[in-house]
Motif scaffolding. Structure first.
Motif, mmCIF file in Angstrom:
data_model
loop_
_atom_site.group_PDB
_atom_site.id
_atom_site.type_symbol
_atom_site.label_atom_id
_atom_site.label_comp_id
_atom_site.label_asym_id
_atom_site.label_seq_id
_atom_site.Cartn_x
_atom_site.Cartn_y
_atom_site.Cartn_z
ATOM 1 N N THR A 38 0.825 -1.203 0.000
ATOM 2 C CA THR A 38 0.000 0.000 0.000
ATOM 3 C C THR A 38 0.860 1.253 0.000
ATOM 4 N N ALA A 39 2.038 1.164 0.594
ATOM 5 C CA ALA A 39 2.926 2.328 0.677
ATOM 6 C C ALA A 39 3.758 2.517 -0.584
ATOM 7 N N SER A 40 3.518 1.727 -1.615
ATOM 8 C CA SER A 40 4.287 1.885 -2.852
ATOM 9 C C SER A 40 3.367 1.767 -4.065
ATOM 10 N N TYR A 41 3.535 0.729 -4.856
ATOM 11 C CA TYR A 41 2.878 0.667 -6.167
ATOM 12 C C TYR A 41 1.360 0.584 -6.114
ATOM 13 N N ALA A 42 0.780 0.124 -5.006
ATOM 14 C CA ALA A 42 -0.673 -0.045 -4.947
ATOM 15 C C ALA A 42 -1.418 1.278 -4.830
ATOM 16 N N MET A 43 -0.730 2.352 -4.456
ATOM 17 C CA MET A 43 -1.399 3.645 -4.311
ATOM 18 C C MET A 43 -0.888 4.699 -5.288
ATOM 19 N N LEU A 44 -0.253 4.259 -6.371
ATOM 20 C CA LEU A 44 0.334 5.200 -7.326
ATOM 21 C C LEU A 44 -0.388 5.197 -8.668
ATOM 22 N N GLY A 45 -1.551 4.587 -8.738
ATOM 23 C CA GLY A 45 -2.262 4.485 -10.008
ATOM 24 C C GLY A 45 -2.822 5.819 -10.480
ATOM 25 N N ASP A 46 -2.965 5.957 -11.791
ATOM 26 C CA ASP A 46 -3.674 7.116 -12.349
ATOM 27 C C ASP A 46 -5.157 7.029 -11.973
ATOM 28 N N VAL A 47 -5.644 5.799 -11.888
ATOM 29 C CA VAL A 47 -7.009 5.541 -11.435
ATOM 30 C C VAL A 47 -6.952 4.452 -10.377
ATOM 31 N N GLN A 48 -7.593 4.689 -9.241
ATOM 32 C CA GLN A 48 -7.601 3.736 -8.137
ATOM 33 C C GLN A 48 -9.006 3.147 -7.990
ATOM 34 N N ILE A 49 -9.109 1.829 -8.218
ATOM 35 C CA ILE A 49 -10.388 1.121 -8.105
ATOM 36 C C ILE A 49 -10.234 0.048 -7.033
ATOM 37 N N ALA A 50 -11.294 -0.244 -6.321
ATOM 38 C CA ALA A 50 -11.263 -1.306 -5.315
ATOM 39 C C ALA A 50 -12.507 -2.167 -5.435
ATOM 40 N N GLU A 51 -12.377 -3.428 -5.022
ATOM 41 C CA GLU A 51 -13.534 -4.305 -4.938
ATOM 42 C C GLU A 51 -14.284 -4.013 -3.646
ATOM 43 N N PRO A 52 -15.590 -4.279 -3.610
ATOM 44 C CA PRO A 52 -16.385 -3.974 -2.414
ATOM 45 C C PRO A 52 -15.835 -4.617 -1.142
ATOM 46 N N ASN A 53 -15.820 -3.824 -0.074
ATOM 47 C CA ASN A 53 -15.443 -4.262 1.277
ATOM 48 C C ASN A 53 -14.000 -4.746 1.388
ATOM 49 N N ALA A 54 -13.162 -4.391 0.431
ATOM 50 C CA ALA A 54 -11.755 -4.797 0.501
ATOM 51 C C ALA A 54 -11.054 -4.058 1.635
ATOM 52 N N LEU A 55 -10.208 -4.770 2.379
ATOM 53 C CA LEU A 55 -9.406 -4.165 3.444
ATOM 54 C C LEU A 55 -8.167 -3.535 2.818
ATOM 55 N N ILE A 56 -8.002 -2.230 3.033
ATOM 56 C CA ILE A 56 -6.895 -1.491 2.428
ATOM 57 C C ILE A 56 -6.273 -0.596 3.498
ATOM 58 N N GLY A 57 -4.976 -0.733 3.718
ATOM 59 C CA GLY A 57 -4.325 0.109 4.711
ATOM 60 C C GLY A 57 -2.853 -0.229 4.833
ATOM 61 N N PHE A 58 -2.163 0.524 5.670
ATOM 62 C CA PHE A 58 -0.742 0.247 5.908
ATOM 63 C C PHE A 58 -0.592 -0.621 7.161
ATOM 64 N N ALA A 59 -0.839 -0.045 8.320
ATOM 65 C CA ALA A 59 -0.805 -0.815 9.572
ATOM 66 C C ALA A 59 -2.198 -1.345 9.882
ATOM 67 N N GLY A 60 -2.255 -2.410 10.673
ATOM 68 C CA GLY A 60 -3.525 -2.988 11.050
ATOM 69 C C GLY A 60 -4.300 -2.089 11.996
ATOM 70 N N ALA A 61 -5.624 -2.271 12.025
ATOM 71 C CA ALA A 61 -6.489 -1.433 12.859
ATOM 72 C C ALA A 61 -6.124 -1.553 14.341
ATOM 73 N N ARG A 62 -5.785 -2.754 14.789
ATOM 74 C CA ARG A 62 -5.442 -2.950 16.194
ATOM 75 C C ARG A 62 -4.184 -2.179 16.571
ATOM 76 N N VAL A 63 -3.193 -2.177 15.691
ATOM 77 C CA VAL A 63 -1.949 -1.429 15.954
ATOM 78 C C VAL A 63 -2.235 0.067 16.028
ATOM 79 N N ILE A 64 -3.086 0.545 15.128
ATOM 80 C CA ILE A 64 -3.419 1.977 15.121
ATOM 81 C C ILE A 64 -4.148 2.366 16.403
ATOM 82 N N GLU A 65 -5.101 1.536 16.815
ATOM 83 C CA GLU A 65 -5.856 1.823 18.037
ATOM 84 C C GLU A 65 -4.937 1.866 19.259
ATOM 85 N N GLN A 66 -3.988 0.939 19.315
ATOM 86 C CA GLN A 66 -3.062 0.913 20.442
ATOM 87 C C GLN A 66 -2.117 2.117 20.419
#
Length: 303
Positions: free
Chosen positions: A209-237
């Motif tokens: 996510t921190a490189s080629y996956a977020m550099l598109g001219d157009v960014q499309i995702a499938e429904p309900n796909a989990l997208i992020g750098f760190a996990g939600a639990r790590v962020i909450e902590q």
């Protein structure tokens, strides 16, 4: 009552006439628990027919569904050093690679192919989460570079389907080095004036996510796909706060401007063809793959 004829004989007959039933005829939806017949699920591109949950789909099944007639040619990827660090945890790294190759039938975590989508020539790379979590390895870096170079050589758009848990720990810093390498590959496409479209599938996290996956001219995702750098639990902590509902899901990111579209898998091919032809300044795709009708010539006037 004759117990031999009424009980023993039917029991014996049932034992000898019992047919073996394959175990992989049914799949259970992880979202709603519905049992889905394998042919019906495959025809629906691994989308649950009951709740529309997008289940995992193999790279080759995805490529077959994308390309015209399911016809494509694989792009050759340079082979890196197999075990540069001599890494070992509970198993040796080469043993884990062989196990993943056996389970998936693939050489590595990414497949690159070329072909036509809606009569539009294109190069496509698909990441395979089933292969060691789709982890970013030297091979994956080589695959993206090979795909980008092929696209530049043939002057074709490049589409990448991401699905990963981050960099491959067994390759250490060499796995992390694929972040700048793939960024350079994306820059090659931009300098050549070629579209680079990213389709983020479940899950896309970590260094990907921190490189080629977020550099598109157009960014499309499938429904309900989990997208992020760190996990939600790590962020909450880290921030010591409760995260909003749906945080790091495709719909949440779309609402907050990180994505351009969230598209159902069955409509994805049609949308990609439309976007590609717009970016390549081509005429719209012809419906049903029929030749466009020629304009009628005016009839000659008779005196």
């Amino acid at each position: 009552m004759n117990w031999i004829s009424n009980y023993v004989r039917p029991t014996i007959n049932s034992l000898f006439s019992r047919r073996e039933v394959p175990e992989n005829l049914w799949s259970k939806c992880s979202e709603c628990g519905t049992m889905l017949f394998h042919r019906e699920l495959k025809d629906n591109l691994n989308v649950c027919t009951n709740c529309d949950h997008h289940m995992a789909i193999s790279p080759r099944d995805r490529l077959t569904a994308l390309f015209d007639g399911g016809i494509f040619t694989e792009v050759k990827v340079p082979e890196p050093i197999t075990d540069p660090l001599g890494f070992r945890d509970q198993k040796k790294y080469p043993e884990r690679l062989k196990a993943a190759q056996k389970n998936t039938g693939e050489k590595e975590a990414m497949v690159v192919a070329e072909g036509e989508m809606g009569r539009t020539p294109v190069v496509v790379a698909v990441q395979n989460f089933a292969f060691m979590g789709g982890s970013m390895s030297m091979y994956v870096g080589n695959a993206i570079i090979a795909g980008a170079e092929r696209a530049v050589k043939l002057k074709r758009p490049f589409i990448l389907f991401s699905a990963a848990g981050g960099a491959r720990m067994q390759e250490g810093i060499l796995g992390l080095m694929q972040m700048p390498r793939t960024t350079v590959a994306v820059q090659m496409l931009k300098e050549a004036g070629l579209p680079y479209i990213v389709v983020l599938t479940h899950p896309t996290t970590g260094g990907v996510t921190a490189s080629y996956a977020m550099l598109g001219d157009v960014q499309i995702a499938e429904p309900n796909a989990l997208i992020g750098f760190a996990g939600a639990r790590v962020i909450e902590q880290t921030i010591r706060e409760k995260l909003p509902e749906g945080f790091q899901r495709a719909e949440y990111l779309l609402d907050h401007g990180m994505l351009d579209r969230v598209t159902h898998r069955k409509k994805l091919r049609e949308e990609l063809v439309t976007i590609l032809r717009m970016l390549m300044k081509q005429d719209p795709a012809v419906v049903a793959d029929l030749a466009a009708p020629k304009p009628a010539e005016p009839e000659a006037k008779t005196e």
